[in-house]
Design an enzyme around this catalytic site. Structure first.
Site, PDB file in Angstrom:
ATOM      1  N   SER A 260      71.267  83.773   9.828  1.00 19.11           N
ATOM      2  CA  SER A 260      70.169  84.427  10.053  1.00 19.11           C
ATOM      3  C   SER A 260      69.280  83.584  11.311  1.00 19.11           C
ATOM      4  O   SER A 260      69.574  82.576  11.477  1.00 19.11           O
ATOM      5  CB  SER A 260      69.173  84.613   8.856  1.00 19.11           C
ATOM      6  OG  SER A 260      68.637  83.392   8.627  1.00 19.11           O
ATOM      7  N   LYS A 261      68.435  84.229  11.650  1.00 21.01           N
ATOM      8  CA  LYS A 261      67.456  83.661  12.657  1.00 21.01           C
ATOM      9  C   LYS A 261      66.691  82.268  12.118  1.00 21.01           C
ATOM     10  O   LYS A 261      66.589  81.290  12.720  1.00 21.01           O
ATOM     11  CB  LYS A 261      66.257  84.441  13.225  1.00 21.01           C
ATOM     12  CG  LYS A 261      65.483  83.835  14.070  1.00 21.01           C
ATOM     13  CD  LYS A 261      64.482  84.783  15.002  1.00 21.01           C
ATOM     14  CE  LYS A 261      63.048  84.270  15.121  1.00 21.01           C
ATOM     15  NZ  LYS A 261      63.052  82.850  15.174  1.00 21.01           N
ATOM     16  N   ARG A 262      66.611  82.633  10.733  1.00 26.88           N
ATOM     17  CA  ARG A 262      65.873  81.263  10.056  1.00 26.88           C
ATOM     18  C   ARG A 262      66.687  80.297  10.095  1.00 26.88           C
ATOM     19  O   ARG A 262      66.649  78.888  10.327  1.00 26.88           O
ATOM     20  CB  ARG A 262      65.137  81.563   8.719  1.00 26.88           C
ATOM     21  CG  ARG A 262      64.026  81.423   8.622  1.00 26.88           C
ATOM     22  CD  ARG A 262      63.375  81.891   7.458  1.00 26.88           C
ATOM     23  NE  ARG A 262      63.645  83.384   7.139  1.00 26.88           N
ATOM     24  CZ  ARG A 262      64.179  83.912   5.894  1.00 26.88           C
ATOM     25  NH1 ARG A 262      64.965  82.891   4.782  1.00 26.88           N
ATOM     26  NH2 ARG A 262      64.495  85.176   5.935  1.00 26.88           N
TER      27      ARG A 262
END
Ligand code: GLU
Length: 504
Positions: A260-262
């Protein structure tokens, strides 16, 4: 076999995720390898998720990476328009076809009514077990239905899924996936509110009309595939149904689960090809391009996330990949996103890359620092310094001393290398340096200085370390005479003079 036709069909809902880039790359490789065609289609039927600028971002990203399409949005072609929102008139006919053949029906249930059902029935699903309790054309008379529509009541068209049918999705990566139709719901295929089909209908109709022969896409779309197979059957298009290949997910570098972007924010790597400015939140997310990656490195790195050539070859150009790629060698298991490996690829490609090209990229950082640099000097710096970095943006901080003369000298280095006899030695060195003309003759200048050391009985370390300290301000930089060749005679002497005045 007819011509291979594949498509990349993103929805413009934000920045293109690196996993989407990989999907596009595999489609490109497959098309090129088979002398086929790659279509670029924009799936923008969900107006609530539309993000301005996303389409342009996707186009720019793929251009940067060197992925070209044969037809599609911004490319043209004779299966257009390629933006689904511009194909309204085309879809209507297919919605009617399903209604007429009894494979679809009209439903009027409002959001509130659906919500009430969900509260009443645990795990509610709109399907064979519940549809006869709802407000739709199966439970109402034709006159009632017509009346509601004439009165402008909003409705949707739902697919009618017959329960207990065996559906088989033949997947080139996963093999046969068997699904019982009873687990599927009567998905919405069309909404009168915006006179547009939903993803499922538009996707199938377009793949059919655009003569797509292979659907290569992310695993997250596998759950939709049984419905897609059914729709092909309902339309009577089974003969020309494309072959499916669902690519395994990209996984977090650490632990399990989808990348994910996180994860990128947390571990410090981009998950988007280009920097992305979110028009809604104003957030800026880093991109591979702005972070100093070369497109060919990103391509090579991504190609190997979920596919391998069957041996341990790692460095492959786009042409190599076109030759070697195969869907059979795509793995069923997710691929861990190893961003350190990505950096390694970039380092390798930096060494292979043309120095002028890298110099132009580095120039941006130099100019941003307010310095006016000569491109040929930047090129020389790149030539001697690029082996020390993985990313282009690491070059400027490492090399700024070429343009910014030292105003101070590293204390530790001075304590260690500037001995009582050093000053007079360096005064002599200045004389010698002033007497030499051609600083671009790296070997000539080096043997000349070394011969002088030998003649004087000076240890090389006792001369070269303080020499470097005078030019750089600390004990770093390229080989000594590469350094002087880049600085040139005038600047070298100027720095020596300044250092001698300070380090007395
Ligand atoms: N519009 C879908 C997406 O955003 C495409 C799925 C497909 O390739 O069928 O990825």
């Amino acid at each position: 076999m007819g011509k291979v036709r594949v498509r990349f069909a993103p929805s413009p809902t934000g920045a293109l995720h690196i996993g989407g880039v990989r999907t596009c790359l595999y489609n490109y490789l497959f098309a090129k390898q088979n002398g086929g065609e790659l279509i670029f289609r924009i799936e923008d039927t969900d107006s609530t998720r539309f993000v301005p600028g996303a389409e342009q971002y996707i186009i720019e990203s793929l251009e940067w990476l060197g992925i070209k399409f044969d037809e599609g949005v911004s490319y043209g072609g004779d299966h257009g328009p390629y933006r689904q929102s511009e194909r309204r008139d085309i879809y209507r006919k297919y919605v009617d076809q399903l209604l007429e053949s009894g494979h679809a029906y009209i439903a009027f249930d409002t959001a509130a009514e659906l919500e009430a059902k969900r509260n009443e029935i645990k795990n509610f699903q709109y399907d064979a077990t519940t549809r006869m309790q709802m407000r739709n054309s199966l439970t109402m008379s034709a006159a009632e239905v017509k009346n509601l529509i004439d009165n402008g009541e909003k409705y949707v068209v739902r697919v009618l899924i017959e329960p207990n049918e065996e559906i088989i999705v033949h997947d080139l990566i996963r093999g046969d996936v068997h699904v019982n139709s009873s687990i599927l719901d009567d998905k919405v295929l069309y909404k009168s509110a915006d006179n547009l089909p939903t993803y499922h209908l538009a996707n199938i109709v377009d793949d059919h009309l655009m003569e797509v022969t292979y659907v290569i896409r992310g695993e997250e779309w596998l759950p939709s595939a049984p419905l897609h197979v059914l729709l092909y059957r309902y339309f009577g298009w089974e003969e020309s149904m494309p072959q499916f290949a669902h690519l395994a997910l990209l996984l977090k570098p650490d632990g399990n689960g989808k990348l994910s972007k996180r994860d990128g924010d947390r571990l410090g790597f981009p998950v988007f090809p280009l920097e992305w400015h979110d028009p809604k939140t104003g957030d800026i997310s880093s991109g591979y391009r702005e972070s100093g990656y070369l497109p060919e490195a990103v391509i090579n790195f991504l190609a190997l996330l979920g596919w391998n050539p069957g041996n341990d070859q790692e460095l492959m150009t786009m042409d190599d990949l076109v030759r070697l790629f195969s869907l059979e060698r795509c793995s069923k298991a997710g691929a861990k996103f190893d961003f350190e490996k990505g950096k390694w690829f970039n380092k390798e490609y930096l060494q292979l890359a043309d120095n002028h090209r890298i110099a132009l990229m580095m120039m941006k950082d130099i100019e941003a620092a307010g310095i006016h640099a000569d491109i040929s000097m930047v090129e020389d710096v790149v030539k001697y310094m690029k082996s020390r970095v993985s990313l282009i943006k690491e070059l400027w901080p490492l090399c700024s001393f070429f343009w910014i003369a030292p105003t101070g000298f590293d204390e530790k280095a001075v304590a260690k290398r500037w001995k009582p006899e050093t000053h007079s030695m360096m005064c002599e060195l200045r004389e010698k340096a002033a007497a030499w003309e051609d600083y671009s003759d790296i070997e000539g200048f080096e043997s000349y200085m070394k011969a002088w050391c030998e003649e004087k009985g000076y240890g090389l370390g006792n001369v070269m370390n303080p020499f470097r300290l005078m030019l750089v301000g600390e004990l770093k930089g390229p080989a000594m005479f590469e350094l002087t060749s880049i600085l040139g005679k005038e600047e070298t002497l100027r720095r020596i003079d300044y250092a001698l005045s300070k380090l007395n």
